[in-house]
Design a protein around this motif. Structure first.
Motif, mmCIF file in Angstrom:
data_model
loop_
_atom_site.group_PDB
_atom_site.id
_atom_site.type_symbol
_atom_site.label_atom_id
_atom_site.label_comp_id
_atom_site.label_asym_id
_atom_site.label_seq_id
_atom_site.Cartn_x
_atom_site.Cartn_y
_atom_site.Cartn_z
ATOM 1 N N THR A 143 9.222 1.802 1.901
ATOM 2 C CA THR A 143 7.889 2.384 1.806
ATOM 3 C C THR A 143 7.425 2.393 0.355
ATOM 4 O O THR A 143 8.123 2.905 -0.525
ATOM 5 C CB THR A 143 7.886 3.825 2.347
ATOM 6 N N TRP A 144 6.234 1.831 0.115
ATOM 7 C CA TRP A 144 5.710 1.705 -1.254
ATOM 8 C C TRP A 144 5.350 3.078 -1.811
ATOM 9 O O TRP A 144 4.867 3.957 -1.112
ATOM 10 C CB TRP A 144 4.504 0.792 -1.268
ATOM 11 N N HIS A 145 5.569 3.256 -3.095
ATOM 12 C CA HIS A 145 5.454 4.553 -3.751
ATOM 13 C C HIS A 145 3.998 4.926 -4.083
ATOM 14 O O HIS A 145 3.123 4.063 -4.122
ATOM 15 C CB HIS A 145 6.285 4.550 -5.038
ATOM 16 N N ARG A 205 0.851 -1.190 0.000
ATOM 17 C CA ARG A 205 0.000 0.000 0.000
ATOM 18 C C ARG A 205 0.888 1.242 0.000
ATOM 19 O O ARG A 205 1.906 1.290 0.695
ATOM 20 C CB ARG A 205 -0.919 0.027 1.229
ATOM 21 N N THR A 206 0.487 2.229 -0.783
ATOM 22 C CA THR A 206 1.235 3.479 -0.838
ATOM 23 C C THR A 206 1.431 4.066 0.563
ATOM 24 O O THR A 206 0.489 4.114 1.366
ATOM 25 C CB THR A 206 0.494 4.494 -1.718
ATOM 26 N N GLY A 207 2.653 4.492 0.853
ATOM 27 C CA GLY A 207 2.957 5.145 2.122
ATOM 28 C C GLY A 207 3.203 4.205 3.276
ATOM 29 O O GLY A 207 3.498 4.664 4.392
ATOM 30 N N ARG A 208 3.098 2.898 3.044
ATOM 31 C CA ARG A 208 3.328 1.918 4.107
ATOM 32 C C ARG A 208 4.519 1.026 3.754
ATOM 33 O O ARG A 208 4.874 0.868 2.579
ATOM 34 C CB ARG A 208 2.086 1.052 4.326
ATOM 35 N N ALA A 262 10.580 4.287 -9.803
ATOM 36 C CA ALA A 262 10.049 2.930 -9.752
ATOM 37 C C ALA A 262 10.613 2.200 -8.544
ATOM 38 O O ALA A 262 11.725 2.483 -8.081
ATOM 39 C CB ALA A 262 10.408 2.158 -11.029
ATOM 40 N N GLY A 263 9.824 1.252 -8.033
ATOM 41 C CA GLY A 263 10.240 0.406 -6.921
ATOM 42 C C GLY A 263 10.043 -1.052 -7.263
ATOM 43 O O GLY A 263 9.507 -1.390 -8.322
ATOM 44 N N ALA A 264 10.474 -1.935 -6.361
ATOM 45 C CA ALA A 264 10.413 -3.364 -6.633
ATOM 46 C C ALA A 264 10.181 -4.146 -5.347
ATOM 47 O O ALA A 264 10.633 -3.746 -4.274
ATOM 48 C CB ALA A 264 11.710 -3.829 -7.295
#
Length: 389
Positions: free
Chosen positions: A75-77, A64-67, A107-109
């Motif tokens: 932290t997810w984008h 989830r974004t922000g967590r 980007a994230g992974a």
């Protein structure tokens, strides 16, 4: 990345490149897909995550974004968008995801073990803008595309070990998605403009995207028939936008997702709700789906067409931007049907569908989640009896 990286990862990347498209190898599309019963049956009641799935399938929220992602420190984008999966040497895989915000982007992974458990998460790209979709390469890199005026393609390492590289030779325009064709040694690129084009980048050396020839698809009027390719004189678009440099270029109403398998490139255009098929060897174009050509008396099941991917069976999975928040599938037998629906998130869109290397899990995001804001993004995993070859 460099040739050393290409050789190091080729064996691993082969497992993902083999998925999908095997049943589409016959000639041109006879007619656009029509509504029918899907191979998995209709979506059932919403589960605890608000996802309506066919019998035998389950959903899990992975980020989830922000967590923080799982038990990691990452932290997810915001606004998760285009994504892809990459096999890892230990039998696991990595799911990469763009962030369609500006400023910020990137980007994230998320890394998974062989059993599907989350083992890590990390950043792979920073300092870019509105990273929308993209595509994987046969040498195991992720092409993250900026959906901005004169936006660029960035080549990234899903493992986060090597620095991202900007690839201006692939053109500066409002990029959307990319799909690599290892047979013809080309990368197909869509453009999210009302009069966007389909491009083909042919690197000077396959596996190195720093130099090459950018071409645009050319075609007369109509929606099917032979196509050609012409060089874009100025890929940097210093004075004239790339889509306006070749008079014979074919224009598409809002180019979106792009997927390659078994000699074909499928791409979508959101403005007219179409899915197109390019036969890369024959250089012919056909319509796979057009909501205006659904049989009289039938409701069009697919609207707001956006990201697209394929499964091992050759089914195409098409995500909706808007519509009724569904992922629909199109079978090689030209049947289009809903696969899943996200309930209670009408202010969002579905993004980033991608299968794990073994084809047993489907990842996707609801870009703006329940709240309808970039800060409300949710990324899901769906597992179940997906069809094999």
């Amino acid at each position: 990345m460099d040739r050393r990286s290409l050789l190091r990862t080729a064996a691993v990347a082969g497992s993902t490149a083999a998925l999908g498209g095997s049943l589409w190898r016959t000639a041109a599309v006879a007619a656009p897909a029509q509504p029918g019963a899907g191979p998995y049956g209709p979506p059932g009641p919403a589960d605890a995550n608000g996802i309506r799935l066919p019998a035998g399938f389950t959903s899990t929220v992975i980020a989830r974004t922000g967590r923080k992602v799982g038990s990691t420190g990452y932290t997810w984008h915001p606004a998760p968008d285009g994504g892809a999966c990459f096999a890892t040497e230990d039998g696991g895989w990595i799911y990469v995801s763009n962030s369609e915000v500006s400023p910020g982007g990137g980007a994230g992974a998320v890394r998974f073990g062989a059993g599907g458990d989350i083992t890590g998460a990390h950043r792979i790209l920073d300092g870019t803008r509105r990273n929308c979709a993209g595509g994987s390469t046969p040498w195991d890199t992720w092409l993250s595309c900026e959906e901005t005026d004169r936006g660029a393609v960035y080549e990234t390492d899903p493992r986060g070990r090597e620095a991202a590289r900007r690839r201006p030779a692939m053109g500066l325009f409002k990029h959307e998605a990319a799909a690599a064709d290892p047979v013809r040694e080309a990368v197909y690129l869509t453009e999210d403009e009302p009069d966007g084009c389909l491009y083909r980048f042919r690197p000077s050396t396959w596996g190195a995207l720093s130099a090459g020839r950018l071409e645009v698809l050319t075609m007369g009027s109509g929606t099917s028939g032979p196509v050609g390719w012409s060089a874009v004189p100025d890929p940097a678009a210093r004075r004239t936008r790339t889509r306006h440099q070749v008079a014979a270029a074919k224009h598409f109403d809002g180019g979106e997702g792009c997927h390659y398998a078994a000699g074909h490139c499928w791409f979508t255009s959101k403005g007219d709700n179409r899915v197109w098929q390019l036969d890369c060897a024959a250089n012919t174009l056909d319509l796979v789906y057009d909501d205006d050509l659904v049989r009289q008396g039938e409701d069009a099941p697919l609207s707001g067409v956006d990201n697209i991917t394929g499964s091992a069976s050759g089914d195409l999975f098409v995500a909706e931007d808007g519509g009724n928040m569904e992922i629909c599938l199109i079978t090689p037998q030209a049947v289009v049907a809903p696969f899943l629906r996200v309930e209670g998130q009408s202010g969002s869109e579905i993004t980033g569908p991608a299968f794990s290397p073994d084809g047993k899990r489907l990842y996707f995001s609801s870009q703006r989640g329940v709240g309808g804001r970039s800060s409300d993004g949710i990324t899901y995993e769906v597992s179940g009896p997906f069809r094999g070859r």
